[in-house]
Design an enzyme around this catalytic site. Sequence first.
Site, mmCIF file in Angstrom:
data_model
loop_
_atom_site.group_PDB
_atom_site.id
_atom_site.type_symbol
_atom_site.label_atom_id
_atom_site.label_comp_id
_atom_site.label_asym_id
_atom_site.label_seq_id
_atom_site.Cartn_x
_atom_site.Cartn_y
_atom_site.Cartn_z
ATOM 1 N N ASP A 1 3.947 3.419 6.677
ATOM 2 C CA ASP A 1 3.240 3.185 7.939
ATOM 3 C C ASP A 1 4.114 2.495 8.969
ATOM 4 O O ASP A 1 5.172 1.958 8.656
ATOM 5 C CB ASP A 1 2.027 2.282 7.688
ATOM 6 C CG ASP A 1 2.445 0.840 7.420
ATOM 7 O OD1 ASP A 1 3.344 0.627 6.579
ATOM 8 O OD2 ASP A 1 1.906 -0.072 8.080
ATOM 9 N N THR B 1 12.305 -6.975 -1.630
ATOM 10 C CA THR B 1 11.002 -6.769 -2.271
ATOM 11 C C THR B 1 11.168 -6.270 -3.704
ATOM 12 O O THR B 1 10.555 -6.809 -4.632
ATOM 13 C CB THR B 1 10.151 -5.754 -1.467
ATOM 14 O OG1 THR B 1 10.060 -6.208 -0.118
ATOM 15 C CG2 THR B 1 8.763 -5.603 -2.058
ATOM 16 N N GLU C 1 7.871 2.420 -5.834
ATOM 17 C CA GLU C 1 7.931 1.898 -4.467
ATOM 18 C C GLU C 1 8.028 3.036 -3.466
ATOM 19 O O GLU C 1 8.555 4.099 -3.787
ATOM 20 C CB GLU C 1 9.181 1.014 -4.314
ATOM 21 C CG GLU C 1 8.909 -0.466 -4.211
ATOM 22 C CD GLU C 1 8.280 -0.888 -2.889
ATOM 23 O OE1 GLU C 1 7.511 -0.107 -2.283
ATOM 24 O OE2 GLU C 1 8.534 -2.012 -2.466
ATOM 25 N N ASP C 2 7.558 2.793 -2.246
ATOM 26 C CA ASP C 2 7.737 3.781 -1.200
ATOM 27 C C ASP C 2 9.170 3.783 -0.677
ATOM 28 O O ASP C 2 9.826 4.799 -0.616
ATOM 29 C CB ASP C 2 6.736 3.542 -0.049
ATOM 30 C CG ASP C 2 6.730 2.096 0.454
ATOM 31 O OD1 ASP C 2 7.448 1.238 -0.113
ATOM 32 O OD2 ASP C 2 5.995 1.807 1.420
ATOM 33 N N ILE C 3 9.652 2.566 -0.352
ATOM 34 C CA ILE C 3 10.950 2.504 0.339
ATOM 35 C C ILE C 3 11.707 1.240 -0.048
ATOM 36 O O ILE C 3 11.110 0.185 -0.229
ATOM 37 C CB ILE C 3 10.728 2.577 1.876
ATOM 38 C CG1 ILE C 3 12.055 2.623 2.637
ATOM 39 C CG2 ILE C 3 9.863 1.444 2.394
ATOM 40 C CD1 ILE C 3 11.903 3.060 4.096
ATOM 41 N N VAL C 4 13.003 1.379 -0.201
ATOM 42 C CA VAL C 4 13.864 0.206 -0.400
ATOM 43 C C VAL C 4 14.674 0.049 0.879
ATOM 44 O O VAL C 4 15.447 0.938 1.240
ATOM 45 C CB VAL C 4 14.795 0.366 -1.622
ATOM 46 C CG1 VAL C 4 15.659 -0.877 -1.790
ATOM 47 C CG2 VAL C 4 13.976 0.611 -2.876
ATOM 48 N N ASP C 5 14.438 -1.061 1.545
ATOM 49 C CA ASP C 5 15.098 -1.333 2.824
ATOM 50 C C ASP C 5 16.198 -2.367 2.560
ATOM 51 O O ASP C 5 17.278 -2.015 2.109
ATOM 52 C CB ASP C 5 14.017 -1.820 3.805
ATOM 53 C CG ASP C 5 14.531 -2.041 5.215
ATOM 54 O OD1 ASP C 5 15.584 -1.495 5.566
ATOM 55 O OD2 ASP C 5 13.878 -2.772 5.985
ATOM 56 N N LYS D 1 0.811 -1.193 0.000
ATOM 57 C CA LYS D 1 0.000 0.000 0.000
ATOM 58 C C LYS D 1 0.862 1.267 0.000
ATOM 59 O O LYS D 1 0.388 2.354 -0.331
ATOM 60 C CB LYS D 1 -0.873 0.050 1.282
ATOM 61 C CG LYS D 1 -1.794 -1.099 1.485
ATOM 62 C CD LYS D 1 -2.512 -0.924 2.829
ATOM 63 C CE LYS D 1 -3.269 -2.172 3.223
ATOM 64 N NZ LYS D 1 -3.749 -2.082 4.602
ATOM 65 N N LYS E 1 17.081 3.035 2.358
ATOM 66 C CA LYS E 1 17.999 2.938 3.508
ATOM 67 C C LYS E 1 19.240 2.193 3.016
ATOM 68 O O LYS E 1 19.311 0.968 3.113
ATOM 69 C CB LYS E 1 17.356 2.152 4.645
ATOM 70 C CG LYS E 1 16.135 2.800 5.269
ATOM 71 C CD LYS E 1 15.667 1.957 6.450
ATOM 72 C CE LYS E 1 14.240 2.229 6.796
ATOM 73 N NZ LYS E 1 13.681 1.284 7.762
HETATM 74 P P1 IMP Z 1 12.699 -4.643 1.742
HETATM 75 O O1 IMP Z 1 12.236 -5.862 1.021
HETATM 76 O O2 IMP Z 1 13.506 -5.001 2.979
HETATM 77 O O3 IMP Z 1 13.442 -3.665 0.872
HETATM 78 O O4 IMP Z 1 11.451 -3.958 2.368
HETATM 79 C C1 IMP Z 1 10.619 -3.211 1.668
HETATM 80 C C2 IMP Z 1 9.309 -3.022 2.415
HETATM 81 O O5 IMP Z 1 9.463 -3.015 3.845
HETATM 82 C C3 IMP Z 1 8.740 -1.689 2.067
HETATM 83 O O6 IMP Z 1 7.987 -1.710 0.885
HETATM 84 C C4 IMP Z 1 7.918 -1.357 3.298
HETATM 85 O O7 IMP Z 1 6.645 -1.925 3.183
HETATM 86 C C5 IMP Z 1 8.652 -2.012 4.437
HETATM 87 N N1 IMP Z 1 9.526 -1.074 5.183
HETATM 88 C C6 IMP Z 1 10.851 -1.170 5.351
HETATM 89 N N2 IMP Z 1 11.331 -0.155 6.088
HETATM 90 C C7 IMP Z 1 10.271 0.627 6.372
HETATM 91 C C8 IMP Z 1 10.118 1.853 7.134
HETATM 92 O O8 IMP Z 1 11.065 2.454 7.672
HETATM 93 N N3 IMP Z 1 8.851 2.330 7.215
HETATM 94 C C9 IMP Z 1 7.774 1.733 6.643
HETATM 95 N N4 IMP Z 1 7.876 0.608 5.937
HETATM 96 C C10 IMP Z 1 9.110 0.041 5.803
HETATM 97 MG MG MG Z 2 6.410 -0.945 -0.020
#
Ligand code: IMP
Ligand code: MG
Length: 188
Positions: free
Chosen positions: A170, A118, A110-114, A54, A142
């Site tokens: 969120d 994903t 995408e909102d965020i790449v952690d 979302k 990040k």
């Molecule tokens: P990744 O697969 O670790 O890159 O995670 C991506 C997903 O984790 C994002 O699409 C978010 O849904 C969630 N996520 C990771 N860090 C945050 C954050 O700081 N705030 C909100 N959502 C986050």
């Molecule tokens: Mg996301």
Amino acid sequence: MLVTAMKCETFVAHEDPEVLISEADIQARVLELAEQISKDYEDCDELVMVGVLKGSFIFLADLSRALTIPRVIEFIAVSSYGRGSRPSGAVRLVMDVRGNIEGKHVLIVEDIVDTGHTLKYLIGMLDSHRPATVRTCALVRKAERAEVDVPVDYLGFDIPDKWVVGYGLDYAEKNRTLPYIGTITPFD
Ligand code: IMP
Ligand code: MG
């Protein structure tokens, strides 16, 4: 009888997020990204923007409206995190794109790449639909948390390793509609 007051304590966030990126800075960066994307795709018939639900819904709404090229909107939904900030394991596809994207130019929004898992999964997933091109756009990243190498073609901001909320992001479904991006300390 008119209900004049409702008890809404359960909807109140556990703390006020501290501003990390102001509303004005987000809006200015979104316009810059839109200008760049419009330029890069000016010779294409149509850009298919695939918003990742979302978290991308507000970013996608602003970005798509600032483009000056023909574009259509699709959504995809994945699940990678459980409640709060703890990863629940592998990425799972919850909803695929509806339209046919074969031979189309696709931009994942995408909102965020952690960790990057994903986005990496999504690139592979959308590639299997045989589009002409697949590129990626993320509002924030990040960089310190990266576990896999994944290209972010259009990036809003690099941010420190903190949990962020607002502008679509969120924490346990809260704070998505803040106009700025703020930091909180997760409970878990
Ligand atoms: P990744 O697969 O670790 O890159 O995670 C991506 C997903 O984790 C994002 O699409 C978010 O849904 C969630 N996520 C990771 N860090 C945050 C954050 O700081 N705030 C909100 N959502 C986050
Ligand atoms: Mg996301």
